[in-house]
Each structure stands twice: as structure tokens, then as C-alpha cells.
Design a protein around this motif. Sequence first.
Motif, PDB file in Angstrom:
ATOM      1  N   ARG A 176      -2.847 -57.504  56.428  1.00 15.88           N
ATOM      2  CA  ARG A 176      -1.625 -57.025  56.685  1.00 15.88           C
ATOM      3  C   ARG A 176      -1.139 -57.621  58.265  1.00 15.88           C
ATOM      4  N   ASN A 198      11.176 -36.555  51.130  1.00 10.87           N
ATOM      5  CA  ASN A 198      11.975 -37.691  51.880  1.00 10.87           C
ATOM      6  C   ASN A 198      11.091 -38.167  53.112  1.00 10.87           C
ATOM      7  N   GLY A 199      11.080 -39.516  53.069  1.00  9.30           N
ATOM      8  CA  GLY A 199      10.109 -40.230  54.335  1.00  9.30           C
ATOM      9  C   GLY A 199       8.746 -40.613  53.766  1.00  9.30           C
ATOM     10  N   GLN A 235      -0.081 -41.956  59.152  1.00 12.61           N
ATOM     11  CA  GLN A 235       0.392 -40.458  59.060  1.00 12.61           C
ATOM     12  C   GLN A 235       0.100 -40.075  57.659  1.00 12.61           C
ATOM     13  N   TRP A 256       6.694 -46.730  45.310  1.00 11.94           N
ATOM     14  CA  TRP A 256       7.024 -45.630  45.675  1.00 11.94           C
ATOM     15  C   TRP A 256       7.911 -44.607  44.573  1.00 11.94           C
ATOM     16  N   ASP A 276       8.280 -50.163  48.811  1.00 13.80           N
ATOM     17  CA  ASP A 276       9.669 -50.165  48.689  1.00 13.80           C
ATOM     18  C   ASP A 276      10.095 -51.616  48.153  1.00 13.80           C
ATOM     19  N   GLN A 277       9.354 -52.805  48.487  1.00  6.13           N
ATOM     20  CA  GLN A 277       9.876 -53.927  47.810  1.00  6.13           C
ATOM     21  C   GLN A 277       9.787 -54.132  46.531  1.00  6.13           C
ATOM     22  N   ALA A 326       3.259 -41.256  55.244  1.00  4.34           N
ATOM     23  CA  ALA A 326       4.537 -41.508  55.814  1.00  4.34           C
ATOM     24  C   ALA A 326       4.813 -42.979  55.675  1.00  4.34           C
ATOM     25  N   ARG A 327       6.126 -43.248  54.849  1.00  4.33           N
ATOM     26  CA  ARG A 327       6.320 -44.575  54.298  1.00  4.33           C
ATOM     27  C   ARG A 327       6.440 -45.567  55.521  1.00  4.33           C
ATOM     28  N   ASP A 328       6.845 -45.235  56.868  1.00  2.00           N
ATOM     29  CA  ASP A 328       7.088 -46.010  57.806  1.00  2.00           C
ATOM     30  C   ASP A 328       6.026 -45.998  58.935  1.00  2.00           C
ATOM     31  N   ASP A 329       4.923 -45.341  58.276  1.00  6.80           N
ATOM     32  CA  ASP A 329       3.521 -45.144  59.225  1.00  6.80           C
ATOM     33  C   ASP A 329       2.540 -44.859  58.602  1.00  6.80           C
ATOM     34  N   LEU A 330       1.786 -45.840  57.832  1.00  7.38           N
ATOM     35  CA  LEU A 330       0.723 -45.228  57.025  1.00  7.38           C
ATOM     36  C   LEU A 330      -0.496 -44.523  57.522  1.00  7.38           C
TER      37      LEU A 330
END
Length: 362
Positions: free
Chosen positions: A273, A67-68, A15, A60, A55-56, A9-13
Motif C-alpha cells: 500500500r 455513513n463513513g 479505526q 463497500w 470505493d473504486q 472507517a473508510r478514510d482511516d482503516l
Amino acid sequence: MKSTDFIVARDDLQQCKVIETQLPDAATLPDDALLVKVTRFALTANNITYAVTGDQLKYWQLFPAPNGFGNIPVWGFGEVTASKHPGIAEGEILFGYFPMATHLVIEAADVSKRGLRDAAAHRQGVAPVYNAYARVSGAPAFAGRQGDWQALLRPLFMLSFLVDDFLAENDFYGARSMLLSSASSKTAFGLAHLLHLREGIKVIGLTSASNTKFVESLGCYDEVVTYDRVTSLPTNAPAAFVDMAGNSELRERLHRHFGDQMKYSGRIGLTHRSSSPNEPVLPGAKPAWFFAPDQIRKRAKEWGPGGVDARFGAAWAGFAPKLDQWLTVTEGRGSAAVQAAYLDTLNGRVPPDQGHILSLAE
């Protein structure tokens, strides 16, 4: 035909899961395309940095996922199992950037005796090195354990090589003491190895108490200092800081301790991080990201065709023989092994003297 892919998951690594994606069979491959079986790949803290900056820095987009979610790029080996390119045979071995998956379709372009490029539209707009594949069938330097070292450390050592070159080109900004955080990390001790070969440069490794023994055993640091003791370092001479950890609190302590004697502060990695988005203005040199593709483009132009490869090859030849003394390779196969290694790496549970070589194939 299907590929097994490991995605996060891109917003919660934290997962992560395994999915299956549909692949074209050999008969329906587009012209010049290759179907490649990913045979083995390395997983290090550097891959976590790819995910954190996915993303930066467009990581990805290289290997699309639902998606996500994202598929973290890894360095490794693949075998061509079907080819629609007249110059590439089935059974060839490629080394390069792969998804955490069992298979990849490559749109082969710029094919030469030494390598090729993936021309897939979604893979453009990133540094060329990420789309390049070396043809390494029968090459001793890429076989067996030597191949494992290439996958685990060649990309990291290239970064070490470029940072060393950049610092030397700038005469180390007048500093003769180089401070390296996350000193047990593979990029850091690769850089320490190179700096240690330079006349008049003192290499100081900053690390945790638990990793001190390992860092001292490497023999490429002149001094090893634990994070809780960094303010005991003398400030009577110019210093430079190469930050592999990405820890805002450590960076601030060092800058406030050294003040104007901090002549360079380069941000390389994110092993901890724990950077704050709102960092205060610090005394000394302003912290700046080191972007390796800029340095490699500059040197490729200045050194001419083959110049970077020749110099890097000479540096690697002096580094690779030490790896058997420094590191142990841990191999894992199957989705459960990949997930366990990923979560251990993400959460900092991998000992510094260990390297993971993995495969999603059972």
C-alpha cells in the motif's frame, strides 16, 4: 434479532469498531430470503486490498454500513438458520462472500443443485462471483481443515490461476524470467506454484530479508532475491514483473534496471500500500492493472459451461495437498480476536506461514 458487525472507517482503516444491526426474524423474512449465520471466515492481506479499493471497485456497496464506515467482504461459510425459499432447507451450509458479521440476509435467486445468487439490489453491478454461493453441505472438500484452505486460499488461488493463464495465453510477452514481488503472499506463491510447472520459465521471488527463509522453503521459486538486491539481477534477457506489493519505489527501480527488457508489468495487489498517485513514465512495458473478472469472462465464453471450473479444479487438486506443509491455521472467536487479527493483517504483522480463520460469534 440482531447481527454483530465489525466495521472500519473508510478514510482511516486503522479505526474499527463492533456494532449491532437489526435483522428480520424468521417470520418476517421476505419471500425467497434466507437468514444465514456466518460460522467462520478467512482474513488475509487480500481483504485489506478490498478495503483499499473499496470505493473504486464497489466492494463497500456489497454489505452496507453506517455513513463513513465499511464492512470488509470476506470468504467463508454460513449456515441457513431460516429459509423462505422452497428449494433451500434450514441447516444448509453455504460457501461464498460474507460480511465480517454474525449474520447475513440473502435474497436467493438462480437456485440450482450447486449454488445460488444473492439478488439484493445493492449487491448488483459487481463481478458475479461476489454474489454467488456454493451449496457445500456434506462436501468433503469444504469440511474441516480442507474447508479452511478453501476460505483462505481458493479466491486467491483463482487469481493466481487467472494470471498464470493470461501470461501463458500471451506467451509470457516473450519473457522467460518471471519476477514476483511480495513472494511470501498467498497469491504470489500460488502463482509461483503454477509457473513452476511450465517449461522454460524461471520464477524469481522478490521478498524482504525477514521472509526469505519461508519463501525459499516453499520450493516453487527458482531464485529468491531480497528487495535491496533487485538491481543485481541480470538484464541480458527479457523479463516480466507481476507486482503483488504495489510499491511504487520498487516498481521504478525494476523498470529502470531492466529498461526495454521489461516486457510486461502487471499490477495485481497492494500488500505494501505504498503506491504514489503521480508515478513517472517508466522504461519498458507500461504498468497495467490485471482485472481478473475480464479474464474469467473471456475464458468462460471460450471454454464453455463448466470449462473454467474444470480447469481450476484440476489446478487446485495439485495445489491443495501442499498447504499443510506450507501454512498453519490460527483460529479466533469473538470481536476482540477479530479486531486483533484485522489490525495485525492491516499492519503487516502476520507471519507469511500463518492464516486466520475467524468468527464473530463468541
